[in-house]
Design a protein around this motif. Structure first.
Motif, PDB file in Angstrom:
ATOM      1  N   TYR A 117      -1.454  -3.262   7.736  1.00  0.00           N
ATOM      2  CA  TYR A 117      -1.386  -1.621   7.800  1.00  0.00           C
ATOM      3  C   TYR A 117      -1.965  -0.688   6.489  1.00  0.00           C
ATOM      4  N   LEU A 118      -2.720   0.081   6.331  1.00  0.00           N
ATOM      5  CA  LEU A 118      -2.547   0.622   5.265  1.00  0.00           C
ATOM      6  C   LEU A 118      -2.604   2.622   6.002  1.00  0.00           C
ATOM      7  N   LEU A 119      -2.288   3.032   4.694  1.00  0.00           N
ATOM      8  CA  LEU A 119      -2.460   4.512   5.105  1.00  0.00           C
ATOM      9  C   LEU A 119      -2.498   5.721   3.880  1.00  0.00           C
ATOM     10  N   ILE A 120      -3.192   6.354   3.614  1.00  0.00           N
ATOM     11  CA  ILE A 120      -3.183   7.545   2.487  1.00  0.00           C
ATOM     12  C   ILE A 120      -2.775   8.177   2.975  1.00  0.00           C
ATOM     13  N   GLU A 121      -1.939   9.587   2.816  1.00  0.00           N
ATOM     14  CA  GLU A 121      -1.890  10.836   3.282  1.00  0.00           C
ATOM     15  C   GLU A 121      -1.503  11.752   2.194  1.00  0.00           C
ATOM     16  N   GLN A 149      -0.682  -7.823 -11.486  1.00  0.00           N
ATOM     17  CA  GLN A 149       0.718  -7.164 -10.684  1.00  0.00           C
ATOM     18  C   GLN A 149       0.450  -5.423 -10.584  1.00  0.00           C
ATOM     19  N   LYS A 150      -0.777  -5.458  -9.777  1.00  0.00           N
ATOM     20  CA  LYS A 150      -1.047  -4.077  -9.808  1.00  0.00           C
ATOM     21  C   LYS A 150      -1.771  -4.179  -7.747  1.00  0.00           C
ATOM     22  N   ILE A 151      -1.696  -3.113  -7.440  1.00  0.00           N
ATOM     23  CA  ILE A 151      -1.793  -2.840  -5.986  1.00  0.00           C
ATOM     24  C   ILE A 151      -2.919  -2.184  -6.370  1.00  0.00           C
ATOM     25  N   VAL A 152      -3.820  -2.029  -5.422  1.00  0.00           N
ATOM     26  CA  VAL A 152      -5.104  -1.177  -5.128  1.00  0.00           C
ATOM     27  C   VAL A 152      -5.771  -0.563  -3.820  1.00  0.00           C
ATOM     28  N   LEU A 153      -5.240   0.518  -3.375  1.00  0.00           N
ATOM     29  CA  LEU A 153      -5.692   0.849  -2.421  1.00  0.00           C
ATOM     30  C   LEU A 153      -7.166   1.277  -2.241  1.00  0.00           C
ATOM     31  N   TYR A 154      -8.145   1.179  -2.029  1.00  0.00           N
ATOM     32  CA  TYR A 154      -9.916   0.457  -2.100  1.00  0.00           C
ATOM     33  C   TYR A 154      -9.864   2.455  -0.725  1.00  0.00           C
ATOM     34  N   VAL A 155     -10.562   3.124  -1.564  1.00  0.00           N
ATOM     35  CA  VAL A 155     -10.502   4.406  -0.332  1.00  0.00           C
ATOM     36  C   VAL A 155     -12.342   4.385  -0.295  1.00  0.00           C
ATOM     37  N   PRO A 156     -13.104   4.750   1.690  1.00  0.00           N
ATOM     38  CA  PRO A 156     -14.505   4.629   1.201  1.00  0.00           C
ATOM     39  C   PRO A 156     -14.598   5.938   0.459  1.00  0.00           C
ATOM     40  N   LEU A 157     -16.371   6.390   0.220  1.00  0.00           N
ATOM     41  CA  LEU A 157     -16.577   7.338   0.014  1.00  0.00           C
ATOM     42  C   LEU A 157     -16.324   8.964   0.676  1.00  0.00           C
ATOM     43  N   ARG A 194       5.382   3.213  -0.557  1.00  0.00           N
ATOM     44  CA  ARG A 194       6.277   3.080   0.320  1.00  0.00           C
ATOM     45  C   ARG A 194       5.346   1.651   0.895  1.00  0.00           C
ATOM     46  N   ILE A 195       6.322   0.966   0.712  1.00  0.00           N
ATOM     47  CA  ILE A 195       6.049  -0.853   1.490  1.00  0.00           C
ATOM     48  C   ILE A 195       7.348  -1.437   1.993  1.00  0.00           C
ATOM     49  N   LYS A 196       6.633  -1.588   3.744  1.00  0.00           N
ATOM     50  CA  LYS A 196       7.858  -2.106   4.260  1.00  0.00           C
ATOM     51  C   LYS A 196       6.680  -3.197   5.550  1.00  0.00           C
ATOM     52  N   GLY A 197       7.202  -4.002   5.509  1.00  0.00           N
ATOM     53  CA  GLY A 197       6.924  -5.216   5.883  1.00  0.00           C
ATOM     54  C   GLY A 197       5.304  -5.395   6.032  1.00  0.00           C
ATOM     55  N   ASN A 198       4.800  -5.279   6.474  1.00  0.00           N
ATOM     56  CA  ASN A 198       3.107  -5.639   6.626  1.00  0.00           C
ATOM     57  C   ASN A 198       2.664  -4.020   6.277  1.00  0.00           C
ATOM     58  N   SER A 199       3.358  -2.994   5.377  1.00  0.00           N
ATOM     59  CA  SER A 199       2.346  -1.849   5.790  1.00  0.00           C
ATOM     60  C   SER A 199       2.920  -1.344   4.685  1.00  0.00           C
ATOM     61  N   LEU A 200       1.536  -0.792   3.391  1.00  0.00           N
ATOM     62  CA  LEU A 200       2.095   0.154   2.584  1.00  0.00           C
ATOM     63  C   LEU A 200       1.066   1.442   3.363  1.00  0.00           C
ATOM     64  N   ARG A 201       1.770   2.157   2.399  1.00  0.00           N
ATOM     65  CA  ARG A 201       1.688   3.772   2.725  1.00  0.00           C
ATOM     66  C   ARG A 201       1.582   4.688   1.563  1.00  0.00           C
ATOM     67  N   TYR A 202       0.638   5.290   1.107  1.00  0.00           N
ATOM     68  CA  TYR A 202       0.721   5.785  -0.783  1.00  0.00           C
ATOM     69  C   TYR A 202       0.521   7.189  -0.131  1.00  0.00           C
ATOM     70  N   ARG A 203       1.180   8.300  -0.504  1.00  0.00           N
ATOM     71  CA  ARG A 203       1.290  10.046  -0.270  1.00  0.00           C
ATOM     72  C   ARG A 203       1.243  10.315  -1.257  1.00  0.00           C
ATOM     73  N   LEU A 204      -0.085  11.530  -1.899  1.00  0.00           N
ATOM     74  CA  LEU A 204       0.031  11.629  -2.617  1.00  0.00           C
ATOM     75  C   LEU A 204       0.242  13.510  -3.315  1.00  0.00           C
ATOM     76  N   THR A 205       0.809  14.334  -4.383  1.00  0.00           N
ATOM     77  CA  THR A 205       0.659  15.498  -3.923  1.00  0.00           C
ATOM     78  C   THR A 205      -0.291  16.174  -4.326  1.00  0.00           C
ATOM     79  N   LYS A 206       0.054  17.455  -4.713  1.00  0.00           N
ATOM     80  CA  LYS A 206      -1.809  18.327  -5.070  1.00  0.00           C
ATOM     81  C   LYS A 206      -2.099  18.054  -6.269  1.00  0.00           C
ATOM     82  N   ALA A 238       2.023  -1.904 -10.430  1.00  0.00           N
ATOM     83  CA  ALA A 238       0.864  -0.227 -11.371  1.00  0.00           C
ATOM     84  C   ALA A 238       0.341  -0.543  -9.946  1.00  0.00           C
ATOM     85  N   TYR A 239      -0.003   0.889  -9.242  1.00  0.00           N
ATOM     86  CA  TYR A 239      -0.433   1.153  -7.973  1.00  0.00           C
ATOM     87  C   TYR A 239      -0.859   2.049  -7.975  1.00  0.00           C
TER      88      TYR A 239
END
Length: 119
Positions: free
Chosen positions: A88-92, A58-66, A4-16, A40-41
């Protein structure tokens, strides 16, 4: 995985199954095609101090600390955010919707509010 991209925020939602793949491989990617172009994301476990994002080729990569990746994939923790930059970044974890929706939600996490509504 949803983005989800809205304004200056980027949110990833992941299934099981997305979380399982990310936990096992440290990487997950989805692609959407627009005619002969694509976007690609991806989510990548990486040696960084906080959630960060990049956009190249053409790829968005969100990097997650270990440490965050480990906690997020092995506990009930819903998500992590970074609002220390202009982006603003969010993973959930993706919960089942409380209203009726057409999309398949069988791989989503149980919504913690669903029990509260039935009481």
């Amino acid at each position: 995985m949803k983005i989800r991209i809205k304004g200056n925020s980027l949110r990833y939602r992941l299934t099981k199954s997305d979380i399982d793949c990310f936990s096992n491989n440290g990487y997950i990617e989805e692609t959407i095609y627009f005619g002969n172009q694509k976007l690609a994301y991806a989510l990548q476990r990486f040696q960084v101090d906080e959630l960060t994002a990049d956009f190249n080729d053409q790829k968005i990569v969100l990097y997650v600390p270990l440490a965050i990746a480990e906690e997020w994939t092995t506990t009930d923790r819903v998500g992590f955010e970074n609002n220390n930059t202009c982006l603003y970044l969010l993973i959930e974890k993706d919960f089942k919707c409380l209203d009726n929706v057409a999309e398949d939600q069988s791989d989503n996490y149980p919504n913690p509010l669903s029990g509260a509504l039935s009481k």
